[in-house]
Design an enzyme around this catalytic site. Structure first.
Site, mmCIF file in Angstrom:
data_model
loop_
_atom_site.group_PDB
_atom_site.id
_atom_site.type_symbol
_atom_site.label_atom_id
_atom_site.label_comp_id
_atom_site.label_asym_id
_atom_site.label_seq_id
_atom_site.Cartn_x
_atom_site.Cartn_y
_atom_site.Cartn_z
ATOM 1 C CG ASN A 139 -0.700 -0.030 2.531
ATOM 2 O OD1 ASN A 139 -0.304 -1.537 3.130
ATOM 3 N ND2 ASN A 139 -0.930 0.932 3.194
ATOM 4 C CG ASP A 140 -0.060 3.909 2.515
ATOM 5 O OD1 ASP A 140 -0.986 3.639 2.507
ATOM 6 O OD2 ASP A 140 -0.281 5.038 3.975
ATOM 7 N N PRO A 141 3.112 4.666 -0.804
ATOM 8 C CG PRO A 141 3.193 6.289 -2.152
ATOM 9 C CD PRO A 141 2.292 5.086 -1.416
ATOM 10 C CB SER A 172 2.191 5.729 6.270
ATOM 11 O OG SER A 172 2.506 5.138 5.396
#
Ligand SMILES: *[C@@H]1O[C@H](CO)[C@@H](O)[C@H](O)[C@H]1NC(C)=O
Ligand SMILES: *[C@@H]1O[C@H](CO)[C@@H](O)[C@H](O)[C@H]1NC(C)=O
Ligand SMILES: *[C@@H]1O[C@H](CO)[C@@H](O)[C@H](O)[C@H]1NC(C)=O
Ligand SMILES: *[C@@H]1O[C@H](CO)[C@@H](O)[C@H](O)[C@H]1NC(C)=O
Ligand SMILES: *[C@H]1O[C@@H](CO)[C@H](O)[C@@H](O)[C@@H]1NC(C)=O
Length: 576
Positions: free
Chosen positions: A63-65, A124
């Site tokens: 998922n998230d960068p 994140s």
């Protein structure tokens, strides 16, 4: 990681189907959890819908960068990764490096749960290059099974290692920020890149909520270690729910050159972006940052909240930008999730990709941003085909032949001679996606629908149209841009939204350009030079391999001309 043949998997998939019904009862976002699937290794990795030039690791969930940066000759991308399965869970910060943002080499995981302050999760965050110190990661640690969120600090073990392989989390200073009494400690995450101000303080934001109000808290520090919350949030907005992954940066008023995160002054505007957990869409505003007051105020031309501008009107979330000093540009990364089912993800052995990195800068109108795929992507362009002055009457569709249709980059300009036939615009149509669902490519119009039919089977049993449709409102024209997955696959059990956005484009030239990056299960499109952008995930069953086709089409009364279409077969990026 071994590929384990496991009968249990089949049982778990069945069990899973039941549990989705029980668990997925309208809870927020990806915190839909599938405990029994989190560590189910892929039986095999299915290549059919894998991308060739979008970033994805060889297998498993992403998922998230996180923390993208350029440092000492390398681009770094960290991302949320489940090393043990293709649904969310067991999250670590995976780490890859690149010289060109196209080809990537995976390194060992940079950050994983190992300390009391991140034992239950390493979520994140961002990197900041601190002068004299080097890169610092700020990320969210989960401290307990009650989902308590704190902000943590990590630095390279050896700052002179060009790849920055190993990261350490000093015990004496972590966590660097915990939620104080006024802050909701289970809705407190995703620290931004910090910026330095002339008053001698670093500043950074952390996303949060208070009841239904979305909040970006501001923290200040003199030494990057001891952080104090500012008197009030930098910005908040009622009824937008949890703000995830805030991003805050300046853009130059003129030109494409980007600015480092701390730049202020008369020649800049600021951008505040938030990812809304309630709907899993993002929005941004353009506005003014008042550093002395620790406030950000959106422009009166930039709607704040649900009606706000979006970087992308499709599958694009948890985005994060960074300043690239090597080319003076700002680059945006965003995560695109799957639109198939969790069972499909377990079966194919992977889930999630990163969108193509995009350069972003301010549109000359100063009312929105522009985005364009990084120039390095052109290095994958292979064989080129062209189409010039192709006339399209109502109902026509013409094939673009000679290009690998499922793995292509297409740039085209569509023109028309008059707007007289534009359909009337009903002012109650405020939601572009609803309008696209109502007026798809199959409903013939006046000026448009016209555009591309991507990932199309020969007889159009399957196709993903990317198109424009022009309406006439009281004293202006309204342009709708759609990327419609409704007919993308004969398979059921897929999410097939009619993604769409309005396009603020000057029609006096009687032309609208479109670029689409087609990559097996992705159609990522840029309208009018990157004003409105839409990424769709689709899973054709017929339009795969050499059975996939690319067409231009028009289904409006006004004849359309396709000018200067160029399409390139795209090579495969080297992503290890
Ligand atoms: C993930 O897999 C690795 C080895 O493949 C194992 O050591 C680790 O315990 C697993 N983690 C979880 C949370 O299942
Ligand atoms: C605090 O955050 C959690 C998680 O988002 C949420 O369930 C809870 O309602 C929030 N409490 C308040 C007062 O906003
Ligand atoms: C919007 O703000 C500008 C200054 O930035 C001002 O000149 C203008 O009058 C404002 N418009 C409205 C409708 O408030
Ligand atoms: C164009 O419109 C006709 C009539 O509604 C429809 O049958 C056809 O599928 C449409 N073409 C596309 C590409 O949607
Ligand atoms: C991506 O998947 C679709 C279909 O399951 C959901 O509707 C979206 O909410 C989801 N998007 C994100 C960002 O998680």
């Amino acid at each position: 990681m071994g590929i384990i043949q496991n009968r249990l998997t089949i049982f778990l998939v069945v069990l899973f189907s039941l549990s989705v019904i029980l668990i997925n009862n309208g809870v927020e976002g990806f915190h839909e959890i599938y405990p029994h699937l989190q560590s189910v290794s892929a039986i095999s990795v299915s290549d059919q819908h894998r991308t060739a030039y979008h970033f994805q690791p060889p297998r498993n969930w992403i998922n998230d960068p996180n923390g993208p940066m350029y440092y000492n000759g390398y681009y770094h991308l960290f991302y949320q990764y489940n090393p043990n399965g293709s649904v969310w869970g067991n999250i670590v910060w995976a780490h890859s490096v690149s010289k060109d943002l196209v080809n990537w080499k995976a390194l060992e995981h940079a950050i994983y749960p190992s300390k009391p302050f991140d034992k239950f999760g390493c979520w994140s965050g961002s990197t900041t290059v601190v002068p004299g110190k080097g890169p610092v990661i700020l990320y969210t640690g989960i401290t307990d099974d009650k989902n308590t969120q704190v902000q943590c600090y990590a630095v390279p073990e050896d700052p002179s290692d060009p790849l920055l392989v190993k990261w350490v989390k000093p015990d004496d200073i972590n966590p660097i920020v915990i939620a104080d009494k006024g802050v909701n400690g289970s809705a407190f995450r995703d620290p931004t890149t910090a910026w330095w101000s002339k008053d001698g303080h670093w500043r950074m934001l952390v996303g949060s909520r208070k009841k239904h109000k979305g909040i970006a808290y501001l923290y200040k520090s003199k030494d990057f270690i001891k952080w104090v919350k500012a008197k009030h949030p930098i910005h908040s907005k009622s009824s937008t729910g949890m703000w995830e992954c805030p991003d805050f940066f300046p853009v130059a008023l003129e030109g494409k050159e980007a600015l480092d995160t701390g730049v202020i002054g008369n020649n800049v505007k600021h951008v505040l972006k938030n990812s809304l957990d309630m709907t899993r869409f993002e929005y941004y505003t353009l506005g003014t940052y008042f550093p002395n007051m620790d406030k950000y105020v959106p422009d009166n031309t930039s709607e704040d909240g649900w009606g706000g501008l979006r970087y992308d009107y499709g599958n694009f979330y948890a985005s994060k930008s960074f300043f690239d000093p090597s080319k003076n540009r700002r680059i945006l990364w965003g995560w695109a999730n799957e639109s198939d089912s969790k069972e499909d993800d377990v079966n194919k052995g992977w889930a999630g990709i990163q969108a193509i990195p995009r350069t972003i800068w301010l549109d000359p109108s100063k009312r929105q941003l522009l985005q364009w795929p990084i120039e390095e992507l052109n290095s994958l362009r292979g064989k080129e085909v062209k189409m010039n002055n192709q006339k399209l009457n109502k109902g026509d569709y013409v094939e673009v032949k000679g290009v690998t249709a499922p793995q292509a980059d297409v740039e085209a300009t569509f023109s028309f001679s008059s707007l007289d036939k534009a359909e009337a615009f009903d002012p109650s149509w405020v939601n572009a996606q609803d309008l696209c669902a109502q007026k798809g490519s199959k409903l013939q119009g006046g000026v448009g629908p016209f555009g591309l039919l991507t990932l199309a089977s020969q007889d159009l049993e399957e196709f993903t149209p990317v198109f424009f449709r022009i309406f006439k409102a009281a004293n202006k024209h309204v342009v709708l841009m759609c990327s419609d997955a409704t007919s993308s696959s004969i398979k059921s059990n897929l999410y097939k939204p009619s993604f769409a956005g309005f396009l603020d484009v000057d029609l006096t030239t009687s032309k609208i350009p479109l670029r689409s990056l087609i990559d097996h299960s992705v159609v990522e499109s840029f309208g009018a030079g990157g004003k409105t952008n839409i990424l769709s995930r689709v899973y054709p069953a017929l339009a795969v391999g050499d059975q996939a086709h690319l067409f231009v089409f028009n289904n409006g009364t006004e004849p359309i001309t396709v000018e200067n279409l160029q399409a390139w077969s795209m090579g495969k990026a080297d992503i290890k």
